[in-house]
Design an enzyme around this catalytic site. Structure first.
Site, PDB file in Angstrom:
ATOM      1  N   ASP A   1      33.831  59.952  44.135  1.00  0.00           N
ATOM      2  CA  ASP A   1      34.215  59.472  42.808  1.00  0.00           C
ATOM      3  C   ASP A   1      33.038  59.799  41.889  1.00  0.00           C
ATOM      4  O   ASP A   1      32.051  59.073  41.846  1.00  0.00           O
ATOM      5  CB  ASP A   1      34.469  57.960  42.888  1.00  0.00           C
ATOM      6  CG  ASP A   1      34.709  57.311  41.532  1.00  0.00           C
ATOM      7  OD1 ASP A   1      34.616  57.998  40.502  1.00  0.00           O
ATOM      8  OD2 ASP A   1      34.961  56.091  41.509  1.00  0.00           O
TER       9      ASP A   1
ATOM     10  N   ARG B   1      32.566  63.763  51.985  1.00  0.00           N
ATOM     11  CA  ARG B   1      33.930  64.284  52.062  1.00  0.00           C
ATOM     12  C   ARG B   1      34.724  63.987  50.802  1.00  0.00           C
ATOM     13  O   ARG B   1      35.634  64.726  50.415  1.00  0.00           O
ATOM     14  CB  ARG B   1      34.661  63.692  53.278  1.00  0.00           C
ATOM     15  CG  ARG B   1      34.913  62.199  53.135  1.00  0.00           C
ATOM     16  CD  ARG B   1      35.910  61.658  54.143  1.00  0.00           C
ATOM     17  NE  ARG B   1      36.115  60.239  53.923  1.00  0.00           N
ATOM     18  CZ  ARG B   1      37.056  59.727  53.134  1.00  0.00           C
ATOM     19  NH1 ARG B   1      37.886  60.519  52.491  1.00  0.00           N
ATOM     20  NH2 ARG B   1      37.171  58.421  52.973  1.00  0.00           N
TER      21      ARG B   1
ATOM     22  N   GLU C   1      22.522  47.920  48.961  1.00  0.00           N
ATOM     23  CA  GLU C   1      23.585  48.443  49.816  1.00  0.00           C
ATOM     24  C   GLU C   1      22.988  49.276  50.950  1.00  0.00           C
ATOM     25  O   GLU C   1      23.385  49.131  52.115  1.00  0.00           O
ATOM     26  CB  GLU C   1      24.558  49.290  49.004  1.00  0.00           C
ATOM     27  CG  GLU C   1      25.693  49.856  49.849  1.00  0.00           C
ATOM     28  CD  GLU C   1      26.515  50.898  49.122  1.00  0.00           C
ATOM     29  OE1 GLU C   1      27.748  50.877  49.276  1.00  0.00           O
ATOM     30  OE2 GLU C   1      25.927  51.745  48.409  1.00  0.00           O
TER      31      GLU C   1
ATOM     32  N   CYS D   1      32.814  57.881  53.118  1.00  0.00           N
ATOM     33  CA  CYS D   1      32.846  58.977  52.141  1.00  0.00           C
ATOM     34  C   CYS D   1      31.582  59.821  52.281  1.00  0.00           C
ATOM     35  O   CYS D   1      31.652  61.035  52.433  1.00  0.00           O
ATOM     36  CB  CYS D   1      32.974  58.422  50.730  1.00  0.00           C
ATOM     37  SG  CYS D   1      34.533  57.557  50.429  1.00  0.00           S
TER      38      CYS D   1
ATOM     39  N   TRP E   1      31.451  46.011  47.401  1.00  0.00           N
ATOM     40  CA  TRP E   1      32.374  46.109  48.532  1.00  0.00           C
ATOM     41  C   TRP E   1      33.406  44.975  48.539  1.00  0.00           C
ATOM     42  O   TRP E   1      34.232  44.884  49.450  1.00  0.00           O
ATOM     43  CB  TRP E   1      31.598  46.085  49.850  1.00  0.00           C
ATOM     44  CG  TRP E   1      31.011  47.414  50.219  1.00  0.00           C
ATOM     45  CD1 TRP E   1      29.748  47.877  49.967  1.00  0.00           C
ATOM     46  CD2 TRP E   1      31.682  48.477  50.902  1.00  0.00           C
ATOM     47  NE1 TRP E   1      29.584  49.144  50.449  1.00  0.00           N
ATOM     48  CE2 TRP E   1      30.756  49.539  51.034  1.00  0.00           C
ATOM     49  CE3 TRP E   1      32.968  48.631  51.425  1.00  0.00           C
ATOM     50  CZ2 TRP E   1      31.090  50.749  51.667  1.00  0.00           C
ATOM     51  CZ3 TRP E   1      33.291  49.829  52.053  1.00  0.00           C
ATOM     52  CH2 TRP E   1      32.359  50.857  52.162  1.00  0.00           C
TER      53      TRP E   1
END
Length: 324
Positions: free
Chosen positions: A229, A226, A76, A206, A98
């Site tokens: 999970d 920000r 990624e 994120c 994704w």
């Protein structure tokens, strides 16, 4: 379930870095603010958290209380650095992290209930289908290496007209140059939060802001996230922060220093109870390390084969659903 049943014996405690993560998980699960969220699943959350890790000696922050698929996380990151925004290269490598977002968009638009496997296979085999349904919009990689720039071209009736420059700003290339030429700068930053393009992204960034710091020949990296999970995303985010810092250090002839992860809205999804309760009963152990097989010519030329992880013997994977 009581707090005691969510904790391993105190005699098992050590200075292992992963206790920072497990203690944060426990704080959120037992005392976090329960909230509704965008996904409709619901979370328990805490605002403001920090975790530090020393990269000395090749050490890397891989969680050991469950298996982390570090190759997937690395693929990624390499995809981000390529500037690509279509999931096709990821799907071709078997990386599905994704896929859920474009699949959800496809199902809502067409009513066709393709399975995830069927959708990914078609993304790989059909270039036109991938172009139509596989693009995520101007997400991370686009902002990192091609931040859009608009240039004035003419003025009509007192109004200036602008056009999009063919190539935008490559923040990563600029970062490498600034680390080499001006290591004491306080502007070693990669920013993903492009306000003008948020609505065009499948998911706004994120892990939005990275900053780097050079001291005594050592490179340290900090990430401001920000939204995190903690049950699923954090392990990849922490690994990617460390890997990017290690790659930059190698490219700039610096030693790895420290990575500092900061989270704003840090949350656990309510449907992750099994993951949380099982992981909090486990005890961290081991010190995984990363070595590079070669030094590529630039930050953009790393391959998955360049990464060699050793001394990683995690406990078993703990499955949990992804909230889309």
């Amino acid at each position: 379930m009581s707090a005691n049943t969510l904790s391993p014996p105190q005699s098992s405690r050590s200075d292992h870095w992963e206790w920072q993560y497990l203690d944060l998980m426990r704080r959120i699960w037992e005392g976090g603010d329960e909230r509704t969220d965008r996904t409709g699943v619901g979370t328990r959350s805490l605002f403001g958290a920090l975790i530090r890790f020393d990269l000395s000696g090749g050490a890397m922050p891989l969680l050991t209380t469950k298996r982390v698929y570090w190759k997937t996380a690395s693929r990624e990151l390499l995809w981000f650095l390529s500037g690509e925004t279509n999931i096709r290269p990821l799907c071709a490598q078997g990386v599905e992290i994704w896929t859920d977002w474009p699949l959800d968009r496809y199902r809502r638009a067409t009513g066709d209930e393709l399975t995830r496997a069927e959708f990914s296979q078609r993304i790989v085999s059909d270039a036109q289908f991938a172009e139509r349904w596989g693009d995520l919009g101007p997400v991370y990689g686009k902002q990192w290496v091609d931040w859009p720039v608009y240039e004035p071209v003419t003025e009509i009736s007192g109004e200036t007209l602008y056009r999009l420059r063919r190539r935008g700003i490559n923040q990563v290339a600029q970062l490498v140059e600034s680390l080499k030429s001006n290591p004491g700068s306080r502007r070693h930053i990669i920013e993903g939060w492009n306000v003008a393009e948020l609505d065009a992204m499948a998911l706004p960034p994120c892990h939005k802001t990275y900053q780097f710091h050079v001291a005594d020949g050592r490179l340290s990296g900090m990430l401001y996230q920000r939204s995190c999970d903690l049950g699923l995303g954090f392990a990849f985010n922490m690994w990617s922060l460390a890997l990017l810092t290690r790659m930059l250090a190698q490219q700039c002839n610096l030693e790895p220093g420290e990575v500092v992860w900061t989270g704003a809205d840090v949350h656990l999804y309510l449907n992750h109870a099994q993951l949380v309760e099982e992981q909090l009963m486990r005890v961290p152990a081991g010190e995984p390390k990363l070595a590079f097989e070669r030094r590529p010519g630039s930050i953009f030329e790393y391959r998955i084969e360049d990464l060699m992880v050793s001394e990683y013997a995690p406990q078993s994977h703990i499955p949990a659903p992804v909230a889309v």
